[in-house]
Design an enzyme around this catalytic site. Structure first.
Site, short mmCIF file in Angstrom:
data_model
loop_
_atom_site.label_atom_id
_atom_site.label_comp_id
_atom_site.label_asym_id
_atom_site.label_seq_id
_atom_site.Cartn_x
_atom_site.Cartn_y
_atom_site.Cartn_z
N GLU A 25 19.96 -13.64 -14.39
CA GLU A 25 19.59 -12.45 -14.24
C GLU A 25 20.47 -10.69 -14.69
OE1 GLU A 25 19.57 -12.62 -9.59
OE2 GLU A 25 18.74 -10.15 -9.71
N ASN A 172 9.53 -9.77 -6.58
CA ASN A 172 10.54 -11.05 -6.04
C ASN A 172 10.91 -10.43 -5.22
OD1 ASN A 172 13.72 -13.01 -7.11
ND2 ASN A 172 14.60 -11.06 -5.79
N GLU A 173 10.89 -12.03 -4.37
CA GLU A 173 12.30 -11.59 -2.94
C GLU A 173 11.13 -10.59 -2.05
OE1 GLU A 173 16.30 -12.79 -2.50
OE2 GLU A 173 15.95 -14.47 -2.69
N TYR A 239 18.40 -22.03 -1.47
CA TYR A 239 19.87 -22.77 -2.07
C TYR A 239 20.58 -23.78 -0.93
CZ TYR A 239 19.79 -17.92 -5.24
OH TYR A 239 19.19 -17.27 -6.59
N GLU A 295 14.08 -20.74 -7.81
CA GLU A 295 15.85 -19.90 -7.13
C GLU A 295 16.07 -21.24 -6.56
OE1 GLU A 295 17.43 -16.28 -6.42
OE2 GLU A 295 15.83 -15.37 -6.90
N GLN A 344 22.61 -19.40 -11.24
CA GLN A 344 21.92 -19.36 -13.00
C GLN A 344 22.62 -19.67 -14.12
OE1 GLN A 344 22.06 -15.10 -12.19
NE2 GLN A 344 21.02 -14.70 -10.13
O1 AHR Z 1 20.69 -15.87 -7.63
C1 AHR Z 1 21.14 -14.38 -6.70
C2 AHR Z 1 20.37 -13.62 -6.07
O2 AHR Z 1 20.12 -14.37 -4.61
C3 AHR Z 1 19.18 -13.03 -6.68
O3 AHR Z 1 18.95 -11.83 -7.61
C4 AHR Z 1 17.43 -13.33 -5.51
O4 AHR Z 1 16.93 -13.37 -5.45
C5 AHR Z 1 18.88 -14.36 -4.22
O5 AHR Z 1 18.67 -13.50 -2.65
#
Ligand code: AHR
Length: 487
Positions: A25, A172-173, A239, A295, A344
Site C-alpha cells: 500500500e 476496500n473495507e 488481523y 489482508e 504488508q
Molecule cells: O494494512 C493496513 C490497513 O489495514 C489497510 O489500509 C486497511 O485496509 C486495513 O484496515
C-alpha cells in the site's frame, strides 16, 4: 511423542499459489523507500525499483501483489499517477501519516514492478471517493486495445499493449475507511460499479467484492444474497492483534502469555474462515466464488520514534510462527480460500522485508514464505495430527502445526513446533505407505529473536535431525521452529 499421519487418499483440493500472496500500500515506507526509490537514487534500482527487494520477492516466487491499498485505495485517483512525473498531482495521504504523496509511483510503475517480480497484479479500485466512470476508464486503460481516447492516452504514456490485469477489487473495507457503508448499500454499489468494469478482448476480470471484517457473517450474508451472481471473489480482512486495538503489544518485547495469545488468535482464523465459508456454501455450493483474505498478519505497536501512521514494526520468530499457523489453516480451507495477501510486503505491519536506506533485512516471516513455496498449486493432503496442548491458563494451542501436499509424486510436509521452550519429537507416517527418505530445511530461534540491520541470525538452514526407520520418520524439532520436509 507427537505424531502426524499423512493420508494421500484424502484431499480438500488444490492449495492455490495465490494463498502466498502479498499486499503493498501507499503507506509509510512500503512503496516509497521500501520498493520504489526512483531512477536517480544511489540505491541500485531498475526503473526505480530496488534491485535487492525485487530479487528477494522473486526468490520466494511472490505470485500476486495487491495495490494501491488498503484504505489508500478509496482516496486514490489513478489519473493522478500517470503521465510526466513532474506534472503529477500532489496530495496529502490523510490515512497514513499525513505525508505528501507525489504520485511518482502510479499505474505504469506498479505494473513494471509486477513484471520485474514476475507476479500477477491485483488492483483495488476506488469506490469510496471515486466515480463509476473513473473506475471503468481505469479498467479500459489497463486492458483495452481498442482505438479509444483512453487507450491512446496509455500509448502516449509509453505502453502500447494492454497489460491484461485480472484481479480487480471493487473498493476496500467499504464498511469502514472505504466509505462507512451498510452491507445492503455496498451490495448495490458493488453491482453498479462492477457492471462497468468491462471485459476487453480476452481480458476477463476476476472481480472481488469487498467482504467482511473478522467474523462479521451478517456482511457476508447480505453480499452473497444480493451480489453473488456478479462476483468471482469476496474479500476478508482479519488481523492478529493481541491485546486489541490499543496496540499495547510490542513486536519485540512480549511475555510468554502474549506469545500464546498471539498464536491462539492466529489459530482462531480457521473458525472465522469457516464461518464465512459456511454462509458462502449456502449461496454458492459449487464453490465458484473464492474467499480472498487480502489482508492478514500481526498488528503491534509501532517501533519507538517512528511515525505512528507508518505502522512500522519489527518481526520476530513469534511472527514466523503466526505465518506458519496461517498457512496451515489456509491449506485446510483451500476448497474455498483462493487467495491471501499478507499485510504488508515491506516496512509495514508483518512485513517480509525491512529496509533502512540502502540496507535490507529479510524477516523471519520471509523465511516461512520460503519454506512453504512448494505447496503452491500442489494437491493438499489431509494430516492427522496428535499433539499436546500447550500454553497458559488462558491461551492454548496445539504444539504441532503442519501442512502436507503433493506435486509430481513428491510430498512436501511443513511442520512447526510452537513450543517456545521444549524441543519435540514428532513421528511422521504415510497412511498405507512407507516413508522411504527425506530431506529438510528449517528456521528456528528464540520466540523473541529478530533480524536487524547488520545482524540477521535467523535464516533457513539445512535440517537433518531426523531418522527414517521401518517406513516412519522421527523428527526432533527445536523450540519455536518451522521445518520443511520433502518425503
Ligand atoms: O494494512 C493496513 C490497513 O489495514 C489497510 O489500509 C486497511 O485496509 C486495513 O484496515
Amino acid at each position: 511423542m507427537d505424531s502426524i499421519s499423512i493420508d494421500r487418499s484424502r484431499s480438500v483440493g488444490t492449495i492455490s499459489r495465490y494463498i502466498f500472496g502479498h499486499f503493498a500500500e501507499h503507506l509509510g515506507r512500503c512503496i516509497y523507500g521500501g520498493i520504489f526509490v526512483g531512477e536517480d537514487s544511489p540505491i541500485p534500482n531498475d526503473q526505480g525499483m530496488r534491485r535487492d527487494v525485487v530479487q528477494a520477492m522473486k526468490n520466494i516466487r511472490v505470485p500476486v501483489l495487491r495495490w494501491p491499498g488498503g484504505c489508500f485505495a478509496d482516496e486514490y485517483h489513478w489519473r493522478d499517477g500517470i503521465g510526466p512525473k513532474e506534472a503529477r498531482k500532489r496530495m496529502v495521504n490523510t490515512n497514513w501519516g499525513g505525508v505528501v504523496e507525489d504520485n511518482s509511483f502510479g499505474t505504469h510503475e506498479f505494473l513494471e514492478l509486477c513484471r520485474q517480480v514476475g507476479c500477477e497484479p491485483y488492483i483495488t479500485g476506488n469506490v469510496g471517493s471515486g466515480t463509476v466512470q473513473e473506475m471503468s476508464e481505469w479498467v479500459e486503460y489497463l486492458n483495452s486495445d481498442g482505438d479509444s481516447t483512453v487507450v491512446r492516452e496509455r500509448r502516449a504514456n509509453g505502453r502500447q499493449d494492454a497489460w491484461g490485469v485480472r484481479f480487480w477489487g471493487v473498493g476496500n473495507e467499504s464498511w469502514g475507511c472505504g466509505g462507512n457503508m451498510r452491507p445492503e448499500y455496498y451490495a448495490d454499489t458493488y453491482r453498479r460499479y462492477q457492471c462497468f468494469c468491462r471485459t476487453y478482448g480476452k481480458h476477463r476480470l476476476y472481480k472481488i467484492a469487498c467482504g467482511p471484517s473478522d467474523a462479521d457473517v451478517a456482511w457476508t450474508e447480505v453480499l452473497m444474497k444480493n451480489a453473488a451472481f456478479c462476483m468471482d471473489g469476496l474479500s476478508l480482512h482479519s488481523y492478529t492483534i493481541p491485546g486489541g486495538w490499543d496496540h499495547k503489544n510490542r513486536a519485540t518485547e512480549f511475555t510468554r502469555e502474549d506469545y500464546f495469545e498471539t498464536l491462539a488468535l492466529s489459530a482462531d482464523m480457521e473458525r472465522k474462515i469457516r464461518l464465512h465459508a459456511a454462509v458462502m456454501d449456502r449461496y454458492d455450493p459449487e464453490k465458484r466464488i473464492g474467499l480472498i483474505m487480502d489482508e492478514w498478519g500481526t498488528w503491534f505497536q509501532v517501533e519507538p520514534d517512528t511515525n505512528p501512521g507508518f505502522l512500522y514494526q519489527q518481526n520476530t520468530m513469534r511472527d514466523a510462527m503466526v505465518a506458519a499457523v496461517h498457512f496451515d489453516l489456509f491449506a485446510r480451507c483451500c476448497d474455498r480460500l483462493y487467495m491471501a495477501n499478507i499485510a504488508q510486503t515491506v516496512n509495514v505491519l508483518q512485513a517480509i522485508i525491512l529496509t533502512e536506506g540502502d540496507q535490507m533485512v529479510l524477516t523471519p516471516t520471509y523465511h516461512v514464505f520460503d519454506l512453504y513455496q512448494d505447496h503452491m498449486d500442489a494437491r493438499q493432503l489431509d494430516c492427522y495430527i496428535q499433539s499436546e496442548r500447550i500454553g497458559t491458563e488462558k491461551y492454548g494451542v496445539a504444539a504441532i502445526s503442519a501442512s502436507a501436499s503433493e506435486k509430481e509424486g513428491r510430498i512436501t510436509l511443513t511442520l512447526s513446533n510452537l513450543d517456545p521452550e521444549k524441543a519435540r519429537e514428532v513421528e511422521i507416517s504415510l497412511r498405507d505407505e512407507a516413508v522411504q527418505q527425506a530431506s529438510g530445511r528449517i528456521l528456528t530461534g528464540p520466540m523473541d529473536a529478530w533480524n536487524d540491520f547488520g545482524h540477521a541470525p535467523l535464516a533457513v538452514q539445512p535440517y537433518t535431525d531426523f531418522t527414517v526407520r521401518d517406513g516412519r520418520l522421527k523428527a526432533k524439532l527445536p523450540p519455536c521452529s518451522v521445518a520443511e520436509l520433502k518425503l
